[in-house]
Design a protein around this motif. Structure first.
Motif, PDB file in Angstrom:
ATOM      1  N   PRO A 156       0.940  -1.255  -0.162  1.00  0.00           N
ATOM      2  CA  PRO A 156       0.093   0.009  -0.064  1.00  0.00           C
ATOM      3  C   PRO A 156       0.783   1.228  -0.098  1.00  0.00           C
ATOM      4  N   GLN A 157       1.844   1.208   0.453  1.00  0.00           N
ATOM      5  CA  GLN A 157       2.985   2.500   0.505  1.00  0.00           C
ATOM      6  C   GLN A 157       3.806   2.565  -0.731  1.00  0.00           C
ATOM      7  N   ASN A 158       3.894   1.344  -1.436  1.00  0.00           N
ATOM      8  CA  ASN A 158       4.452   1.606  -2.679  1.00  0.00           C
ATOM      9  C   ASN A 158       3.837   0.715  -3.732  1.00  0.00           C
ATOM     10  N   PRO A 159       2.841   0.931  -4.069  1.00  0.00           N
ATOM     11  CA  PRO A 159       1.897   0.148  -4.896  1.00  0.00           C
ATOM     12  C   PRO A 159       2.648  -0.533  -6.364  1.00  0.00           C
ATOM     13  N   SER A 160       3.837  -0.112  -6.652  1.00  0.00           N
ATOM     14  CA  SER A 160       4.577  -0.727  -7.828  1.00  0.00           C
ATOM     15  C   SER A 160       5.153  -2.040  -7.488  1.00  0.00           C
ATOM     16  N   ASP A 161       4.977  -2.326  -6.002  1.00  0.00           N
ATOM     17  CA  ASP A 161       5.908  -3.593  -5.749  1.00  0.00           C
ATOM     18  C   ASP A 161       4.570  -4.684  -5.391  1.00  0.00           C
ATOM     19  N   VAL A 162       4.580  -5.763  -5.926  1.00  0.00           N
ATOM     20  CA  VAL A 162       3.552  -6.937  -5.604  1.00  0.00           C
ATOM     21  C   VAL A 162       4.718  -8.107  -5.281  1.00  0.00           C
ATOM     22  N   VAL A 163       4.073  -8.775  -4.081  1.00  0.00           N
ATOM     23  CA  VAL A 163       4.668  -9.982  -3.568  1.00  0.00           C
ATOM     24  C   VAL A 163       3.581 -11.072  -3.931  1.00  0.00           C
ATOM     25  N   CYS A 164       4.123 -12.164  -4.471  1.00  0.00           N
ATOM     26  CA  CYS A 164       3.320 -13.243  -4.674  1.00  0.00           C
ATOM     27  C   CYS A 164       3.992 -14.589  -4.001  1.00  0.00           C
ATOM     28  N   ALA A 165       2.891 -15.463  -3.531  1.00  0.00           N
ATOM     29  CA  ALA A 165       3.294 -16.782  -2.845  1.00  0.00           C
ATOM     30  C   ALA A 165       2.709 -17.590  -4.041  1.00  0.00           C
ATOM     31  N   LEU A 166       3.942 -18.452  -4.609  1.00  0.00           N
ATOM     32  CA  LEU A 166       4.071 -19.580  -5.467  1.00  0.00           C
ATOM     33  C   LEU A 166       3.848 -20.841  -4.687  1.00  0.00           C
ATOM     34  N   GLU A 167       3.057 -21.583  -5.748  1.00  0.00           N
ATOM     35  CA  GLU A 167       2.721 -23.052  -5.246  1.00  0.00           C
ATOM     36  C   GLU A 167       4.031 -23.854  -4.890  1.00  0.00           C
ATOM     37  N   TRP A 168       5.121 -23.850  -5.253  1.00  0.00           N
ATOM     38  CA  TRP A 168       6.135 -24.542  -5.100  1.00  0.00           C
ATOM     39  C   TRP A 168       7.092 -23.988  -3.821  1.00  0.00           C
ATOM     40  N   GLU A 169       6.180 -23.313  -2.767  1.00  0.00           N
ATOM     41  CA  GLU A 169       7.002 -22.961  -1.564  1.00  0.00           C
ATOM     42  C   GLU A 169       7.890 -21.901  -1.924  1.00  0.00           C
ATOM     43  N   SER A 170       7.886 -21.115  -2.628  1.00  0.00           N
ATOM     44  CA  SER A 170       8.545 -19.874  -2.920  1.00  0.00           C
ATOM     45  C   SER A 170       7.561 -18.760  -3.291  1.00  0.00           C
ATOM     46  N   ILE A 171       8.401 -17.443  -3.020  1.00  0.00           N
ATOM     47  CA  ILE A 171       7.949 -16.176  -3.203  1.00  0.00           C
ATOM     48  C   ILE A 171       8.363 -15.270  -4.331  1.00  0.00           C
ATOM     49  N   GLY A 172       7.546 -14.695  -5.130  1.00  0.00           N
ATOM     50  CA  GLY A 172       8.076 -13.884  -6.119  1.00  0.00           C
ATOM     51  C   GLY A 172       7.914 -12.597  -5.745  1.00  0.00           C
ATOM     52  N   VAL A 173       8.659 -11.761  -6.131  1.00  0.00           N
ATOM     53  CA  VAL A 173       8.383 -10.167  -6.075  1.00  0.00           C
ATOM     54  C   VAL A 173       8.681  -9.489  -7.491  1.00  0.00           C
ATOM     55  N   LEU A 174       7.436  -8.590  -7.765  1.00  0.00           N
ATOM     56  CA  LEU A 174       7.538  -8.137  -9.232  1.00  0.00           C
ATOM     57  C   LEU A 174       7.430  -6.615  -8.570  1.00  0.00           C
ATOM     58  N   THR A 175       8.278  -5.711  -9.228  1.00  0.00           N
ATOM     59  CA  THR A 175       8.395  -4.312  -9.231  1.00  0.00           C
ATOM     60  C   THR A 175       7.997  -3.809 -10.927  1.00  0.00           C
ATOM     61  N   ARG A 176       6.772  -2.867 -10.759  1.00  0.00           N
ATOM     62  CA  ARG A 176       6.357  -2.510 -11.930  1.00  0.00           C
ATOM     63  C   ARG A 176       6.955  -1.055 -12.140  1.00  0.00           C
ATOM     64  N   GLY A 177       7.355  -0.787 -13.410  1.00  0.00           N
ATOM     65  CA  GLY A 177       8.069   0.408 -13.516  1.00  0.00           C
ATOM     66  C   GLY A 177       7.099   1.412 -13.715  1.00  0.00           C
ATOM     67  N   ARG A 178       7.377   2.717 -13.806  1.00  0.00           N
ATOM     68  CA  ARG A 178       6.620   3.733 -14.153  1.00  0.00           C
ATOM     69  C   ARG A 178       5.777   3.841 -15.492  1.00  0.00           C
ATOM     70  N   ASP A 179       6.583   3.250 -16.512  1.00  0.00           N
ATOM     71  CA  ASP A 179       6.338   3.222 -17.811  1.00  0.00           C
ATOM     72  C   ASP A 179       4.931   2.165 -17.727  1.00  0.00           C
ATOM     73  N   ALA A 180       4.633   1.352 -17.006  1.00  0.00           N
ATOM     74  CA  ALA A 180       3.627   0.488 -16.749  1.00  0.00           C
ATOM     75  C   ALA A 180       2.105   1.399 -16.641  1.00  0.00           C
ATOM     76  N   MET A 181       2.340   2.630 -16.378  1.00  0.00           N
ATOM     77  CA  MET A 181       1.154   3.332 -16.028  1.00  0.00           C
ATOM     78  C   MET A 181       0.787   3.952 -17.253  1.00  0.00           C
ATOM     79  N   SER A 182      -0.508   4.075 -17.518  1.00  0.00           N
ATOM     80  CA  SER A 182      -1.245   4.733 -18.755  1.00  0.00           C
ATOM     81  C   SER A 182      -0.648   6.499 -18.675  1.00  0.00           C
ATOM     82  N   GLU A 183      -0.766   7.000 -20.017  1.00  0.00           N
ATOM     83  CA  GLU A 183      -0.434   8.303 -19.946  1.00  0.00           C
ATOM     84  C   GLU A 183      -1.453   9.203 -19.195  1.00  0.00           C
ATOM     85  N   GLU A 184      -1.192  10.094 -18.593  1.00  0.00           N
ATOM     86  CA  GLU A 184      -2.343  11.095 -18.045  1.00  0.00           C
ATOM     87  C   GLU A 184      -2.493  12.299 -18.999  1.00  0.00           C
TER      88      GLU A 184
END
Length: 151
Positions: free
Chosen positions: A123-151
């Motif tokens: 919630p403090q940095n919504p570009s960061d997403v943490v995922c729990a994977l089935e194989w007992e591992s964790i994935g971290v996805l950091t989204r770049g500013r270019d993923a946002m639509s143009e304003e």
């Protein structure tokens, strides 16, 4: 059921962060519906098998979790008077992490060879997403500013 399309089993629900009367649910066969609780008989289909015979569904397996995504902003949503639903992030049994938006093509962020069982958006940095994977591992996805639509 909504508009003749079976929602199946519901696995996850989220309440809109600023419109408390709007919620989204994810369930069986890739179904994702949004509801304005003031008009509960008219759900808004966002994804699912059988919604449109010509469109390929984003996923055909269980949607394990759905969350409104306030990081991915559509130009139509910037206005506070907009009636559009915020984009929704989902994870699924067939290893998909994606964003679905009303009347838009889904955006696949991650495809894993195993289930993505859950995720959380910082919630403090919504570009960061943490995922729990089935194989007992964790994935971290950091989204770049270019993923946002143009304003």
């Amino acid at each position: 059921r909504g508009r003749g399309v079976a929602t199946g089993m519901v696995h996850s629900i989220d309440i809109h962060p600023s419109r408390k009367h709007v919620c989204v649910v994810g369930g069986s066969s890739g179904t994702i519906f949004a509801w304005d609780l003031r008009w509960a008989q008219q759900p808004i289909p966002l994804s699912g098998v059988g919604l449109d015979e010509t469109a390929q569904p984003l996923c055909e397996s269980e949607v394990w979790e759905v969350l409104f995504d306030n990081y991915t902003q559509s130009s139509d949503i910037i206005s506070s008077v907009s009636t559009r639903i915020l984009p929704v992030m989902l994870c699924s049994e067939d290893g998909i992490l994606a964003i679905v938006e009303q009347d838009e093509r889904p955006l696949e962020l991650l495809a894993e060879p195993c289930a993505i069982n859950s995720f959380d958006i910082d919630p403090q940095n919504p570009s960061d997403v943490v995922c729990a994977l089935e194989w007992e591992s964790i994935g971290v996805l950091t989204r770049g500013r270019d993923a946002m639509s143009e304003e």
